[in-house]
Write an enzyme that holds these catalytic residues in place. Structure first.
Site, mmCIF file in Angstrom:
data_model
loop_
_atom_site.group_PDB
_atom_site.id
_atom_site.type_symbol
_atom_site.label_atom_id
_atom_site.label_comp_id
_atom_site.label_asym_id
_atom_site.label_seq_id
_atom_site.Cartn_x
_atom_site.Cartn_y
_atom_site.Cartn_z
ATOM 1 N N LYS A 1 -0.598 -2.002 -5.482
ATOM 2 C CA LYS A 1 -1.648 -2.623 -4.650
ATOM 3 C C LYS A 1 -2.993 -2.616 -5.381
ATOM 4 O O LYS A 1 -3.136 -2.012 -6.426
ATOM 5 C CB LYS A 1 -1.723 -1.899 -3.301
ATOM 6 C CG LYS A 1 -0.399 -1.990 -2.512
ATOM 7 C CD LYS A 1 -0.179 -3.339 -1.854
ATOM 8 C CE LYS A 1 1.251 -3.693 -1.520
ATOM 9 N NZ LYS A 1 1.885 -2.954 -0.478
HETATM 10 C C1 PLP Z 1 3.033 -2.788 0.589
HETATM 11 C C2 PLP Z 1 3.039 -3.381 1.925
HETATM 12 C C3 PLP Z 1 3.174 -2.604 3.088
HETATM 13 C C4 PLP Z 1 3.537 -1.158 3.064
HETATM 14 O O1 PLP Z 1 2.650 -0.347 2.393
HETATM 15 P P1 PLP Z 1 3.065 1.190 2.167
HETATM 16 O O2 PLP Z 1 1.761 1.837 1.790
HETATM 17 O O3 PLP Z 1 4.050 1.183 1.022
HETATM 18 O O4 PLP Z 1 3.636 1.714 3.413
HETATM 19 C C5 PLP Z 1 3.042 -3.213 4.314
HETATM 20 N N1 PLP Z 1 2.818 -4.522 4.428
HETATM 21 C C6 PLP Z 1 2.717 -5.317 3.341
HETATM 22 C C7 PLP Z 1 2.444 -6.766 3.527
HETATM 23 C C8 PLP Z 1 2.849 -4.776 2.056
HETATM 24 O O5 PLP Z 1 2.785 -5.566 0.986
#
Ligand code: PLP
Length: 403
Positions: free
Chosen positions: A203
């Site tokens: 991210k």
């Molecule tokens: C990565 C992601 C999540 C989950 O994030 P985590 O921190 O891994 O729980 C939720 N929604 C979207 C759209 C994502 O890309």
């Protein structure tokens, strides 16, 4: 992947060395200050939730312009905590985009609610007022809506809320892609009841794992602060502060979803690099667009007309005018050492969610049409211009010869 063990018995796992020609889809950048901050926490004698988590919350809240930030273990946990804190009737229907990560729908299920999958527009990858209206027509007014800023593009929150018949306090944002996204002049962070961010390895603000809830709602913030740690009235750090007491109470069901100080210290150092990384993402996205514009059969992401794109992903659509279908193209790119990905497999095509999530009676034709065309290209701050150019040259070459 290789492992080696040092004379002190420390075993290290290493990724294969990236040769000069390969372009990995993602690479997690942990800045030198973050590595140093992690070392200081490890040597401090306090590694779980404490002063670093609190400082990270303060700095993050200021960054996105929200009254409160609550640090948690993941975005998925953040979504579940917010949905629980909204105190919706058990089994209540929550709108969820069909084109999102599976964890988003699982958070709804774990909160004791029912996800209703909403179709997406092929042009944006997101629900529109029209697709929300269609979903709501079949099931009646939902209790809440989860909105997602796909790839980092601003979702039209007001139109979606109106189409669902829901005020902003019944909307929660899955902001996993949206750290840096603006709607008009306002950053994602306090536009709805709450926004949930992810610090997963790929991210825009990577820690490895972690999440953050931001909100202007004092009660909801208080709920999330307790419920992230078993529903306890006070956490271990506060109990151990001078004048603190060993006593606590538990008044509600909670999760074990707190963020450690080790993660928070890394996050704080990473946050200082974020503005530069965001600029870098925007620059690389513009370079992709300039170089891919002439390739027939590829539809490129549009920059928003009103707001800011966070450029978490650069998603192209591989249309019938391109000589290779998406699945073939992924393989041909991999042969050339170019990583790519697909965001996402529509939720209604994943067995468990197919069985447990509600779907509009007319199906999800937008997501079904879009899914086979989706291709995410490498995009991260460590990517070089030469690597972007290599990806673009490969897409142009493969797009020439029918094969
Ligand atoms: C990565 C992601 C999540 C989950 O994030 P985590 O921190 O891994 O729980 C939720 N929604 C979207 C759209 C994502 O890309």
């Amino acid at each position: 992947m290789s492992t080696s063990t040092s004379p002190r018995g420390i075993t290290t796992v290493r990724l294969p060395p990236a040769d000069d020609l390969s372009v990995p889809f993602a690479r997690t950048e942990i800045c030198a200050e973050a590595r140093e901050a992690a070392r200081v926490v490890l040597e401090s004698g306090w590694v779980t939730t404490g002063p670093q988590a609190q400082a990270f919350e303060d700095e993050f809240a200021e960054y996105v312009g929200a009254r409160h930030a609550v640090a948690v273990s993941s975005c998925t946990a953040a979504l579940e905590l917010v949905l629980r804190g909204m105190r919706l009737p058990p089994g209540g229907v929550v709108l969820v985009p069909d084109l999102t990560f599976c964890g988003a729908a699982q958070a709804v299920l774990h909160a004791g609610l029912r996800p209703l999958l909403v179709d997406v527009e092929p042009a944006t990858g997101m629900p529109s007022a029209a697709t929300v209206s269609r979903a709501v027509r079949a099931f009646g007014r939902p209790e809440a809506m989860m909105a997602m800023h796909y790839g980092g593009a601003p979702a039209p929150l007001r139109e979606l809320g109106e189409a669902a018949g829901l005020p902003p306090y019944r909307v929660v944002e899955d902001a996993a892609h949206a750290l840096g996204t603006h709607l008009g002049a306002r950053p994602v962070g306090a536009l709805t009841r709450a926004a949930c961010f992810s610090f997963y390895a790929t991210k825009n603000l990577p820690i490895g794992e972690g999440g953050m809830i931001t909100t202007d709602d004092d009660d909801l913030a208080g709920h999330c602060r307790r419920a992230r740690l078993h529903g306890m009235s006070t956490d271990a750090w506060r109990r151990h502060l001078p004048g603190g007491s060993w006593q606590y109470s538990v008044e509600e069901a909670g999760l074990k979803a707190n963020m450690t100080d080790l993660q928070a210290a890394i996050g704080r150092a990473q946050l200082r690099h974020l503005p530069g990384w965001q600029q870098r993402r925007a620059h690389l996205a513009a370079r992709y667009t300039a170089r891919l514009r002439e390739v027939p059969g590829l539809v490129l992401p549009e920059p928003p007309t009103d707001g800011l794109h966070a450029w978490h992903l650069y998603v192209v659509r591989v249309r019938p005018g391109y000589p290779l279908r998406r699945n073939r193209l992924v393989l041909r790119l991999a042969e050339l050492g170019i990583g790519s990905s697909v965001h996402f497999i529509p939720l209604h095509r994943l067995g468990y969610l197919r069985r447990t999530a509600l779907r509009p009676p007319e199906g999800l034709p937008g997501a079904d049409a879009l899914f086979p065309e989706l291709l995410s290209l490498p995009l991260h701050p460590g990517l070089t211009e030469a690597q972007v150019d290599r990806v673009c040259a490969a897409l142009a070459d493969l797009g020439k010869a029918p094969s």
